[in-house]
Design a protein around this motif. Structure first.
Motif, PDB file in Angstrom:
ATOM      1  N   LEU A 214       3.025 -38.730 -62.265  1.00 41.45           N
ATOM      2  CA  LEU A 214       4.325 -38.799 -62.929  1.00 41.45           C
ATOM      3  C   LEU A 214       4.451 -37.729 -64.016  1.00 41.45           C
ATOM      4  N   ILE A 215       3.369 -37.471 -64.733  1.00 38.57           N
ATOM      5  CA  ILE A 215       3.382 -36.411 -65.751  1.00 38.57           C
ATOM      6  C   ILE A 215       3.596 -35.053 -65.095  1.00 38.57           C
ATOM      7  N   MET A 216       2.909 -34.815 -63.993  1.00 36.91           N
ATOM      8  CA  MET A 216       3.045 -33.534 -63.297  1.00 36.91           C
ATOM      9  C   MET A 216       4.467 -33.330 -62.767  1.00 36.91           C
ATOM     10  N   SER A 217       5.071 -34.395 -62.261  1.00 33.36           N
ATOM     11  CA  SER A 217       6.444 -34.293 -61.767  1.00 33.36           C
ATOM     12  C   SER A 217       7.411 -33.979 -62.902  1.00 33.36           C
ATOM     13  N   SER A 218       7.175 -34.565 -64.068  1.00 35.20           N
ATOM     14  CA  SER A 218       8.019 -34.289 -65.231  1.00 35.20           C
ATOM     15  C   SER A 218       7.927 -32.818 -65.622  1.00 35.20           C
ATOM     16  N   ILE A 219       6.712 -32.287 -65.612  1.00 29.13           N
ATOM     17  CA  ILE A 219       6.526 -30.877 -65.956  1.00 29.13           C
ATOM     18  C   ILE A 219       7.214 -29.972 -64.930  1.00 29.13           C
TER      19      ILE A 219
ATOM     20  N   LEU B 119       1.164 -31.518 -57.478  1.00 30.90           N
ATOM     21  CA  LEU B 119       0.245 -32.437 -58.144  1.00 30.90           C
ATOM     22  C   LEU B 119       0.887 -33.803 -58.379  1.00 30.90           C
ATOM     23  N   GLY B 120       2.219 -33.851 -58.376  1.00 32.81           N
ATOM     24  CA  GLY B 120       2.915 -35.118 -58.567  1.00 32.81           C
ATOM     25  C   GLY B 120       3.113 -35.906 -57.290  1.00 32.81           C
ATOM     26  N   ALA B 121       2.755 -35.332 -56.155  1.00 31.54           N
ATOM     27  CA  ALA B 121       3.015 -35.971 -54.861  1.00 31.54           C
ATOM     28  C   ALA B 121       2.335 -37.320 -54.657  1.00 31.54           C
ATOM     29  N   PRO B 122       1.116 -37.566 -55.174  1.00 34.31           N
ATOM     30  CA  PRO B 122       0.444 -38.842 -54.872  1.00 34.31           C
ATOM     31  C   PRO B 122       1.078 -40.076 -55.500  1.00 34.31           C
ATOM     32  N   ALA B 123       2.039 -39.933 -56.382  1.00 35.53           N
ATOM     33  CA  ALA B 123       2.590 -41.098 -57.088  1.00 35.53           C
ATOM     34  C   ALA B 123       3.076 -42.173 -56.124  1.00 35.53           C
ATOM     35  N   MET B 124       3.905 -41.801 -55.168  1.00 36.56           N
ATOM     36  CA  MET B 124       4.477 -42.802 -54.275  1.00 36.56           C
ATOM     37  C   MET B 124       3.448 -43.409 -53.319  1.00 36.56           C
ATOM     38  N   PRO B 125       2.641 -42.620 -52.591  1.00 33.58           N
ATOM     39  CA  PRO B 125       1.665 -43.267 -51.702  1.00 33.58           C
ATOM     40  C   PRO B 125       0.676 -44.147 -52.443  1.00 33.58           C
ATOM     41  N   GLN B 126       0.312 -43.780 -53.669  1.00 34.94           N
ATOM     42  CA  GLN B 126      -0.614 -44.616 -54.422  1.00 34.94           C
ATOM     43  C   GLN B 126       0.048 -45.906 -54.893  1.00 34.94           C
ATOM     44  N   MET B 127       1.352 -45.870 -55.170  1.00 35.95           N
ATOM     45  CA  MET B 127       2.078 -47.096 -55.477  1.00 35.95           C
ATOM     46  C   MET B 127       2.107 -48.013 -54.260  1.00 35.95           C
ATOM     47  N   TYR B 128       2.375 -47.430 -53.096  1.00 38.86           N
ATOM     48  CA  TYR B 128       2.380 -48.220 -51.863  1.00 38.86           C
ATOM     49  C   TYR B 128       1.004 -48.829 -51.600  1.00 38.86           C
TER      50      TYR B 128
END
Length: 400
Positions: A84-89, A113-122
């Motif tokens: 989430l931090i990487m996506s914000s940047i 680098l922000g890509a894993p947020a969603m699969p890791q939530m799932y």
């Protein structure tokens, strides 16, 4: 049934965060290509390359994370927060970078680098589901979770339209960053660690082997099918704003209307499909969705009308509800022992489809024109339909 889902650890938190992720993307996605080409000075080809490189970066990062995300010592909370931090940047690059090439480099690196947020939530949600309910609730839980992402997409384009009108692109990108930061704060404060079951290694116990996509055909065939489905979808996503504004000479606001209508229809469709999936083969529903999606893309080139596209959002929404709502469950049901790897397979199929779809979308629109490029999208959906015939059928009654 829905009350039981709310009792799952972290489930209410993920419902909120999925909505925020959907809204974050939806605020900018319909207008991103317009900013890149009309304000920043990119060509369509450069924009396509940027999105393709972003997809490749996300694929690589997801693949690396997936190799160790299902191990007992891995903390998904910190991976989600980092992403989430990487996506914000990535989206904050708008405020500091005004050179197309440097903007591409910054966006690709940090968004990847922000890509894993969603699969890791799932994956985290699936672990919570497995620990608190039977697997028979997993499809409904996943579809409701994914419906919240679409719920965010319902409001995102409208919010983006308002922000763009009153605050320009600074408001647009600022709104996206705010959504990511709020999601980050909620994870930091409210996330509860999930205790993974300890496996008793008795004599003769064999550690489950992480499957290999290229070796195991029962994974490769559906993976390729999903890749082709996403290629068709992302070719549409890339060219739709330009088709509306440049080919049909219609207002930019129609771009937001189409995206919001589709997302609004996806939400109830996903919930209904989550219930239907307990009684029908997921593969059957995926094939029905492919027919509807391919038919919609084909109709765009036939009618050349915003009104027809608005009507066609019913078919598109049903297609996306099946693809995005049931797809994650399909892979998780094939690989019940590897929720992180299964979620990453689904996400990587989307990423590869996005990579190829954006490259082909820009390339083919230049060759066949904006008026015919959606026929190419329909052709990819047709190939995916054929591949789905050969995928492994998974029914919830067959699962554990």
């Amino acid at each position: 049934m829905f009350r039981e889902l709310l009792k799952i650890k972290n489930y209410k938190l993920f419902l909120l965060d999925m909505m925020l992720l959907g809204m974050a993307l939806a605020i900018t996605v319909p207008f991103f290509i317009l900013y890149a080409t009309q304000e920043l000075g990119m060509t369509r080809g450069m924009y396509g390359v940027m999105m393709a490189l972003f997809a490749l970066a996300g694929f690589l990062v997801n693949t690396i994370v997936a190799r160790f995300s299902d191990k007992s010592g891995f903390k998904r909370k910190y991976m989600i927060m980092f992403s989430l931090i990487m996506s914000s940047i990535a989206f904050s690059s708008y405020f500091f970078i005004h050179t197309p090439v440097i903007f591409i480099m910054m966006y690709v690196f940090f968004a990847g680098l922000g890509a894993p947020a969603m699969p890791q939530m799932y994956a985290s949600a699936r672990e919570s589901i497995n620990a608190s309910t039977s697997n028979k609730n997993a499809v409904l839980a996943n579809t409701v979770l994914r419906s919240m992402f679409s719920f965010g997409f319902l409001f995102g384009p409208l919010v983006g339209t308002i922000l763009l009108k009153h605050f320009g692109y600074a408001g647009l990108f600022g709104g996206t960053i705010l959504c990511y930061l709020v999601a980050l704060l909620t994870i930091l404060v409210f996330y509860k660690d999930i205790e993974r079951p300890v496996i008793k290694r008795e004599k003769g116990y064999v550690e489950p082997i992480v499957p290999n996509l290229l070796r195991d055909m029962y994974l490769l065939v559906p993976f390729l099918a999903f890749v082709f489905l996403h290629i068709g979808q992302w070719m549409y996503t890339l060219n739709m704003p330009l088709f509306i504004t440049e080919y049909l000479n219609a207002s930019e606001s129609n771009v937001g209307y189409l995206a919001s209508l589709c997302a609004g229809l996806e939400v109830p469709f996903m919930i209904v499909l989550g219930i239907m999936a307990s009684k029908m083969q997921t593969r059957t529903l995926l094939m029905i969705g492919a027919l509807l999606g391919g038919g919609y893309y084909f109709s765009i080139g036939v009618f050349d009308s915003v009104t027809a596209m608005l009507i066609g959002q019913v078919a598109l929404a049903f297609f996306l509800a099946i693809l995005l709502g049931l797809g994650i469950s399909y892979f998780q049901d094939i690989l019940p022992d590897f929720p992180g790897y299964a979620s990453t397979l689904f996400s990587n199929a989307m990423i590869v489809g996005q990579l190829v779809g954006n490259l082909l979308g820009g390339f083919m629109s230049g060759i066949v024109g904006l008026g015919n490029v959606f026929f190419v999208s329909a052709a990819f959906i047709a190939v995916a339909f054929i591949l789905l015939i050969f995928t492994k059928p998974v029914k919830m009654e067959d699962i554990g």
